[in-house]
Design a protein around this motif. Structure first.
Motif, PDB file in Angstrom:
ATOM      1  N   GLU A 331     -72.471  -3.725  41.414  1.00 58.14           N
ATOM      2  CA  GLU A 331     -73.858  -3.268  41.321  1.00 58.14           C
ATOM      3  C   GLU A 331     -74.816  -4.268  41.971  1.00 58.14           C
ATOM      4  OE1 GLU A 331     -74.315  -0.415  40.838  1.00 58.14           O
ATOM      5  OE2 GLU A 331     -73.385   0.429  39.058  1.00 58.14           O
ATOM      6  N   TYR A 332     -74.470  -5.533  41.935  1.00 58.38           N
ATOM      7  CA  TYR A 332     -75.242  -6.575  42.605  1.00 58.38           C
ATOM      8  C   TYR A 332     -75.390  -6.227  44.088  1.00 58.38           C
ATOM      9  CZ  TYR A 332     -76.506 -11.546  43.526  1.00 58.38           C
ATOM     10  OH  TYR A 332     -77.133 -12.724  43.860  1.00 58.38           O
ATOM     11  N   VAL A 333     -74.274  -5.828  44.694  1.00 56.13           N
ATOM     12  CA  VAL A 333     -74.298  -5.448  46.106  1.00 56.13           C
ATOM     13  C   VAL A 333     -74.995  -4.108  46.307  1.00 56.13           C
ATOM     14  CG1 VAL A 333     -72.862  -4.811  48.080  1.00 56.13           C
ATOM     15  CG2 VAL A 333     -72.224  -6.764  46.663  1.00 56.13           C
ATOM     16  N   GLN A 334     -74.581  -3.099  45.564  1.00 59.26           N
ATOM     17  CA  GLN A 334     -75.061  -1.733  45.783  1.00 59.26           C
ATOM     18  C   GLN A 334     -76.570  -1.612  45.578  1.00 59.26           C
ATOM     19  OE1 GLN A 334     -73.462   1.071  46.746  1.00 59.26           O
ATOM     20  NE2 GLN A 334     -71.466   0.102  46.987  1.00 59.26           N
ATOM     21  N   LEU A 335     -77.086  -2.205  44.515  1.00 58.50           N
ATOM     22  CA  LEU A 335     -78.501  -2.018  44.197  1.00 58.50           C
ATOM     23  C   LEU A 335     -79.428  -2.924  44.998  1.00 58.50           C
ATOM     24  CD1 LEU A 335     -78.320  -1.426  40.340  1.00 58.50           C
ATOM     25  CD2 LEU A 335     -78.613   0.252  42.175  1.00 58.50           C
ATOM     26  N   HIS A 336     -78.849  -3.809  45.781  1.00 62.79           N
ATOM     27  CA  HIS A 336     -79.664  -4.565  46.726  1.00 62.79           C
ATOM     28  C   HIS A 336     -79.790  -3.828  48.061  1.00 62.79           C
ATOM     29  CE1 HIS A 336     -79.707  -8.040  44.051  1.00 62.79           C
ATOM     30  NE2 HIS A 336     -80.549  -8.610  44.878  1.00 62.79           N
ATOM     31  N   GLY A 337     -79.113  -2.691  48.168  1.00 58.81           N
ATOM     32  CA  GLY A 337     -79.227  -1.898  49.395  1.00 58.81           C
ATOM     33  C   GLY A 337     -78.597  -2.602  50.577  1.00 58.81           C
ATOM     34  N   GLY A 338     -79.176  -2.399  51.750  1.00 58.76           N
ATOM     35  CA  GLY A 338     -78.601  -2.935  52.986  1.00 58.76           C
ATOM     36  C   GLY A 338     -78.441  -4.438  52.986  1.00 58.76           C
ATOM     37  N   ILE A 339     -79.417  -5.152  52.434  1.00 54.50           N
ATOM     38  CA  ILE A 339     -79.333  -6.612  52.462  1.00 54.50           C
ATOM     39  C   ILE A 339     -78.173  -7.134  51.627  1.00 54.50           C
ATOM     40  CG2 ILE A 339     -80.889  -6.990  50.482  1.00 54.50           C
ATOM     41  CD1 ILE A 339     -82.013  -9.385  52.004  1.00 54.50           C
ATOM     42  N   GLY A 340     -77.773  -6.381  50.620  1.00 53.55           N
ATOM     43  CA  GLY A 340     -76.674  -6.813  49.774  1.00 53.55           C
ATOM     44  C   GLY A 340     -75.335  -6.842  50.489  1.00 53.55           C
ATOM     45  N   PHE A 341     -75.246  -6.170  51.622  1.00 53.67           N
ATOM     46  CA  PHE A 341     -73.994  -6.119  52.381  1.00 53.67           C
ATOM     47  C   PHE A 341     -73.947  -7.170  53.479  1.00 53.67           C
ATOM     48  CE2 PHE A 341     -74.161  -2.003  50.407  1.00 53.67           C
ATOM     49  CZ  PHE A 341     -72.841  -1.677  50.161  1.00 53.67           C
ATOM     50  N   THR A 342     -75.004  -7.968  53.632  1.00 57.33           N
ATOM     51  CA  THR A 342     -75.060  -8.934  54.728  1.00 57.33           C
ATOM     52  C   THR A 342     -74.389 -10.242  54.358  1.00 57.33           C
ATOM     53  OG1 THR A 342     -77.193  -9.848  54.036  1.00 57.33           O
ATOM     54  CG2 THR A 342     -77.241  -7.934  55.496  1.00 57.33           C
ATOM     55  N   TRP A 343     -73.951 -10.965  55.366  1.00 59.59           N
ATOM     56  CA  TRP A 343     -73.311 -12.260  55.167  1.00 59.59           C
ATOM     57  C   TRP A 343     -74.297 -13.282  54.606  1.00 59.59           C
ATOM     58  CZ3 TRP A 343     -68.495 -13.829  54.942  1.00 59.59           C
ATOM     59  CH2 TRP A 343     -68.208 -15.184  55.045  1.00 59.59           C
ATOM     60  N   GLU A 344     -75.567 -13.124  54.960  1.00 58.72           N
ATOM     61  CA  GLU A 344     -76.578 -14.091  54.538  1.00 58.72           C
ATOM     62  C   GLU A 344     -76.884 -13.998  53.042  1.00 58.72           C
ATOM     63  OE1 GLU A 344     -76.807 -12.116  57.122  1.00 58.72           O
ATOM     64  OE2 GLU A 344     -76.668 -13.544  58.792  1.00 58.72           O
ATOM     65  N   HIS A 345     -76.699 -12.829  52.448  1.00 61.97           N
ATOM     66  CA  HIS A 345     -77.025 -12.666  51.032  1.00 61.97           C
ATOM     67  C   HIS A 345     -75.904 -13.237  50.155  1.00 61.97           C
ATOM     68  CE1 HIS A 345     -78.172 -10.723  47.241  1.00 61.97           C
ATOM     69  NE2 HIS A 345     -79.375 -10.640  47.777  1.00 61.97           N
ATOM     70  N   PRO A 346     -76.245 -13.874  49.035  1.00 69.52           N
ATOM     71  CA  PRO A 346     -75.205 -14.498  48.193  1.00 69.52           C
ATOM     72  C   PRO A 346     -74.316 -13.523  47.438  1.00 69.52           C
ATOM     73  CG  PRO A 346     -77.356 -14.688  47.141  1.00 69.52           C
ATOM     74  CD  PRO A 346     -77.596 -14.166  48.537  1.00 69.52           C
ATOM     75  N   ALA A 347     -74.656 -12.229  47.402  1.00 75.08           N
ATOM     76  CA  ALA A 347     -73.885 -11.283  46.585  1.00 75.08           C
ATOM     77  C   ALA A 347     -72.405 -11.282  46.947  1.00 75.08           C
ATOM     78  CB  ALA A 347     -74.467  -9.876  46.718  1.00 75.08           C
ATOM     79  N   HIS A 348     -72.107 -11.403  48.240  1.00 75.62           N
ATOM     80  CA  HIS A 348     -70.691 -11.314  48.636  1.00 75.62           C
ATOM     81  C   HIS A 348     -69.892 -12.500  48.102  1.00 75.62           C
ATOM     82  CE1 HIS A 348     -70.249 -14.403  51.860  1.00 75.62           C
ATOM     83  NE2 HIS A 348     -71.559 -14.259  51.942  1.00 75.62           N
TER      84      HIS A 348
END
Length: 383
Positions: A331-348
């Motif tokens: 949900e951390y990834v999904q609910l952040h939308g597009g930015i949640g799937f980027t390498w720069e975002h810490p979610a991954h």
């Protein structure tokens, strides 16, 4: 060394004032020294973490010695205080080898009952000058080729180890490796201080680079016998309880970060957190997180008291907390939308930690199977 208690006092499932103060100190400390950028930076270093921060954590706060008795250089607290530290480290993905050194190796030594080995290694673990890990503790560990497994034999000057153990936590850098090895008299526990001549350590490329693992090949490596047969299962259950606390911390961060984001991100003129579908998804994470906190608290209390219920509590916590961490990071990834799937975002980074943690001491299904065997709902496996 550890007293046995038949029951767990319900009061032990709640934090004491001292533990809350420790949590406040640790949260401030880890916020200062650990985070996604720190994790990325240390991935390129030989040891994978900041040695100065490791020393501060041991010296200024005394985390390494929390669960180590005073007679061995620790502060004489319990696993409950250590679990607070692990939960807070999990919130920020602290990448130093707390789990293999302070939990697995330290508890394997304590459970072994070998006073000489404890006096040799535990004071240096407590003061942060020694890192340690365990190898060969998993009978179902991924095979390391045709020579998988470690055997111990008598050499000219004592015991020597031959064979290999794969996916050893901090295996490439640990100063001491506690090895479960086969001998003519059965399985025993040994302490090995690896050298480049007799021990080849090859880092593995793993999904979660904040928790390094390695293939360790023993080629006549000198080793010292530790205790009797060694309570390997008890040390692994302490590891399960510790990992559960860490997963609760990571899940808490994922939920908090997501709630903050959906309260700020706006669509159709309103915060997306006001949409009912988003509320339902976050509510599901919160419910799962509260269940994980309960399971972790019980496992922690059992570990703190060396309760005979620890195997049941540890496997239950492993199953519940692994699935909660997976849900929270998804949900951390999904609910952040597009930015949640980027390498720069810490979610991954949290997704990677969640996926690697859920197989570290057995998958959720494997722990459920073990739990069913422990409580008599299924026949025990032949192993």
């Amino acid at each position: 060394m550890h007293p046995r208690h038949p029951e767990i006092d319900p009061h032990l499932l709640s934090e004491t004032e001292e533990q809350r103060e420790l949590r406040t100190v640790l949260r401030d400390f880890f916020t200062e020294v650990s985070g996604p950028e720190d994790a990325r930076k240390h991935q390129a270093t030989p040891r994978g973490y900041d040695g100065t921060v490791w020393a501060r954590l041991a010296g200024e706060i005394g985390v390494h010695g929390l669960a180590i008795p005073e007679e061995f250089g620790g502060s004489g607290y319990t696993f409950a205080e250590l679990a607070v530290a692990l939960e807070e480290s999990g919130r920020t993905l602290y990448c130093a080898p707390l789990l293999p050194t302070v939990v697995l190796a330290a508890h394997a030594l304590l459970y072994s009952g070998d006073r000489q080995a404890c006096e040799r290694y535990l004071p240096r673990i407590a003061d942060g000058t020694l890192t340690a890990t365990v190898a060969g503790f998993h009978e179902d560990a991924p095979a390391a080729g045709p020579e998988a497994g470690v055997q111990a034999e008598h050499g000219a000057t004592g015991w020597v180890l031959r064979g290999a153990a794969d996916f050893v936590l901090d295996g490439a850098g640990a100063d001491v490796i506690l090895v479960r090895a086969e001998t003519p008299d059965g399985t025993r526990l040994f302490a090995c201080e690896p050298t480049t001549v007799t021990c080849v350590r090859t880092p593995r490329r793993v999904l979660d680079e904040t928790r390094r693992q390695a293939l360790v090949e023993f080629r006549g490596a000198p080793a010292a016998l530790v205790g009797g047969s060694g309570e390997v299962t008890a040390a692994l259950d302490a590891g399960r309880a510790a990992l559960a606390a860490e997963q609760v911390g990571g899940s808490g961060h994922a939920l908090d970060a997501t709630v903050e984001f959906v309260g700020q991100r706006r669509q159709f003129g309103r915060p997306i957190g006001s949409f009912q579908a988003v509320k339902h998804r976050l509510a599901d994470v919160l419910v799962a997180l509260e269940a994980a906190r309960s399971a972790s608290a019980y496992a922690t209390a059992c570990a703190a008291l060396a309760s005979p219920q620890l195997p049941v509590a540890a496997s239950a916590a492993a199953a519940v907390c692994s699935e909660t961490f997976r849900l929270a990071t998804a949900e951390y990834v999904q609910l952040h939308g597009g930015i949640g799937f980027t390498w720069e975002h810490p979610a991954h980074l949290y997704v990677r930690r969640a996926r690697s943690s859920e197989v570290l001491f057995g998958t959720a299904d494997q722990n459920r199977t073990r739990l069913a065997e422990l409580i008599g709902l299924a026949p025990r496996s032949a192993a």
